[in-house]
Write a protein that holds these residues in place. Structure first.
Motif, PDB file in Angstrom:
ATOM      1  N   ASP A  26       9.188   7.688   2.458  1.00 24.66           N
ATOM      2  CA  ASP A  26      10.117   8.427   1.615  1.00 24.66           C
ATOM      3  C   ASP A  26       9.698   9.889   1.699  1.00 24.66           C
ATOM      4  N   ASN A  27      10.395  10.645   2.528  1.00 19.29           N
ATOM      5  CA  ASN A  27       9.997  12.037   2.750  1.00 19.29           C
ATOM      6  C   ASN A  27      10.179  12.894   1.491  1.00 19.29           C
ATOM      7  N   LEU A  73       0.836  -1.188   0.000  1.00 17.21           N
ATOM      8  CA  LEU A  73       0.000   0.000   0.000  1.00 17.21           C
ATOM      9  C   LEU A  73       0.878   1.247   0.000  1.00 17.21           C
ATOM     10  N   SER A  74       0.375   2.281  -0.667  1.00 16.92           N
ATOM     11  CA  SER A  74       1.061   3.570  -0.678  1.00 16.92           C
ATOM     12  C   SER A  74       0.110   4.652  -0.223  1.00 16.92           C
ATOM     13  N   CYS A  75       0.657   5.680   0.365  1.00  9.05           N
ATOM     14  CA  CYS A  75      -0.129   6.835   0.790  1.00  9.05           C
ATOM     15  C   CYS A  75       0.673   8.086   0.472  1.00  9.05           C
ATOM     16  N   VAL A  76       0.111   8.919  -0.379  1.00  7.91           N
ATOM     17  CA  VAL A  76       0.759  10.169  -0.745  1.00  7.91           C
ATOM     18  C   VAL A  76       0.101  11.308   0.017  1.00  7.91           C
ATOM     19  N   ALA A  77       0.929  12.150   0.615  1.00 11.07           N
ATOM     20  CA  ALA A  77       0.430  13.272   1.411  1.00 11.07           C
ATOM     21  C   ALA A  77       0.671  14.588   0.690  1.00 11.07           C
ATOM     22  N   SER A  78      -0.276  15.509   0.844  1.00 12.42           N
ATOM     23  CA  SER A  78      -0.092  16.845   0.302  1.00 12.42           C
ATOM     24  C   SER A  78       0.629  17.709   1.318  1.00 12.42           C
ATOM     25  N   GLY A  79       1.153  18.826   0.883  1.00 17.40           N
ATOM     26  CA  GLY A  79       1.755  19.781   1.800  1.00 17.40           C
ATOM     27  C   GLY A  79       3.252  19.594   1.966  1.00 17.40           C
ATOM     28  N   ARG A  80       3.869  20.639   2.521  1.00 23.34           N
ATOM     29  CA  ARG A  80       5.325  20.648   2.648  1.00 23.34           C
ATOM     30  C   ARG A  80       5.801  20.208   4.015  1.00 23.34           C
ATOM     31  N   THR A  81       4.876  19.807   4.893  1.00 20.87           N
ATOM     32  CA  THR A  81       5.267  19.444   6.250  1.00 20.87           C
ATOM     33  C   THR A  81       5.188  17.941   6.496  1.00 20.87           C
ATOM     34  N   CYS A 126      -4.625   5.336   5.788  1.00 21.11           N
ATOM     35  CA  CYS A 126      -3.416   6.068   6.125  1.00 21.11           C
ATOM     36  C   CYS A 126      -3.826   7.227   7.042  1.00 21.11           C
ATOM     37  N   ALA A 127      -3.028   7.497   8.064  1.00 22.62           N
ATOM     38  CA  ALA A 127      -3.370   8.548   9.013  1.00 22.62           C
ATOM     39  C   ALA A 127      -2.111   9.245   9.510  1.00 22.62           C
ATOM     40  N   SER A 128      -2.279  10.447  10.013  1.00 26.10           N
ATOM     41  CA  SER A 128      -1.122  11.195  10.501  1.00 26.10           C
ATOM     42  C   SER A 128      -1.423  11.846  11.849  1.00 26.10           C
ATOM     43  N   ARG A 129      -0.364  12.119  12.604  1.00 21.30           N
ATOM     44  CA  ARG A 129      -0.451  12.835  13.871  1.00 21.30           C
ATOM     45  C   ARG A 129       0.876  13.541  14.066  1.00 21.30           C
ATOM     46  N   ARG A 130       0.909  14.449  15.039  1.00 21.68           N
ATOM     47  CA  ARG A 130       2.105  15.267  15.218  1.00 21.68           C
ATOM     48  C   ARG A 130       3.216  14.566  15.968  1.00 21.68           C
ATOM     49  N   ASP A 131       2.868  13.875  17.052  1.00 20.96           N
ATOM     50  CA  ASP A 131       3.890  13.440  18.004  1.00 20.96           C
ATOM     51  C   ASP A 131       4.081  11.930  18.014  1.00 20.96           C
ATOM     52  N   TRP A 132       5.333  11.524  18.266  1.00 22.63           N
ATOM     53  CA  TRP A 132       5.646  10.109  18.486  1.00 22.63           C
ATOM     54  C   TRP A 132       5.556   9.852  19.983  1.00 22.63           C
ATOM     55  N   ALA A 191       0.530  -0.331  11.927  1.00 23.89           N
ATOM     56  CA  ALA A 191       1.911   0.132  11.813  1.00 23.89           C
ATOM     57  C   ALA A 191       1.955   1.644  11.988  1.00 23.89           C
ATOM     58  N   ALA A 192       3.067   2.121  12.524  1.00 23.93           N
ATOM     59  CA  ALA A 192       3.303   3.550  12.649  1.00 23.93           C
ATOM     60  C   ALA A 192       4.792   3.808  12.498  1.00 23.93           C
ATOM     61  N   ILE A 193       5.107   5.022  12.055  1.00 23.84           N
ATOM     62  CA  ILE A 193       6.514   5.366  11.813  1.00 23.84           C
ATOM     63  C   ILE A 193       6.724   6.832  12.158  1.00 23.84           C
ATOM     64  N   ASN A 194       7.850   7.139  12.767  1.00 19.65           N
ATOM     65  CA  ASN A 194       8.085   8.525  13.147  1.00 19.65           C
ATOM     66  C   ASN A 194       8.623   9.313  11.943  1.00 19.65           C
ATOM     67  N   TRP A 195       8.918  10.598  12.150  1.00 21.88           N
ATOM     68  CA  TRP A 195       9.218  11.473  11.028  1.00 21.88           C
ATOM     69  C   TRP A 195      10.444  11.042  10.241  1.00 21.88           C
TER      70      TRP A 195
END
Length: 125
Positions: A73-74, A20-28, A96-102, A49-53
């Protein structure tokens, strides 16, 4: 605001693999913790699964450990989930999901701020 778009789901026979792939928009994107969360019919959402920055820290529960691998792949704003040795119990919609902190919160399916639309994975026996 982060927008997430998943792809790569489909139908696979037991024992097979999918990525599976997940493409995110934005520069952050590179600053976000990314996760994959699945939900099977009639079941609660589950973080698989989760992965830090940086990719230096990952998490996966025992139910998928050694079968599922998360990576990112940042430079491409993309996070991946490689799923091997799939079985019918892996059938679910994968988000696919995102959050700020590990933190230990990455294990919680309700602890993510932004979500993709989901991609269906069906494993036939």
């Amino acid at each position: 605001q982060v927008q997430l778009v998943e792809s790569g789901g489909g139908v696979v026979q037991a024992g097979g693999s999918l990525r599976l792939s997940c493409v995110a928009s934005g520069r952050t994107f590179s600053t976000y913790v990314m996760g994959w969360v699945r939900q099977a019919p009639g079941k609660a959402r589950e973080v698989v699964a989760a992965i830090n920055w940086s990719g230096g820290n990952t998490y996966s529960p025992d139910s998928v450990k050694d079968r599922f691998t998360i990576s990112r792949d940042n430079a491409k704003n993309t996070v991946y989930l490689q799923m091997n040795s799939l079985n019918p119990d892996d059938t679910a919609v994968y988000y696919c999901a995102s959050r700020r902190d590990w933190s230990p919160a990455v294990m919680g399916a309700n602890e993510y701020d932004h979500w993709g639309q989901g991609t269906q994975v069906t494993v036939s026996s």
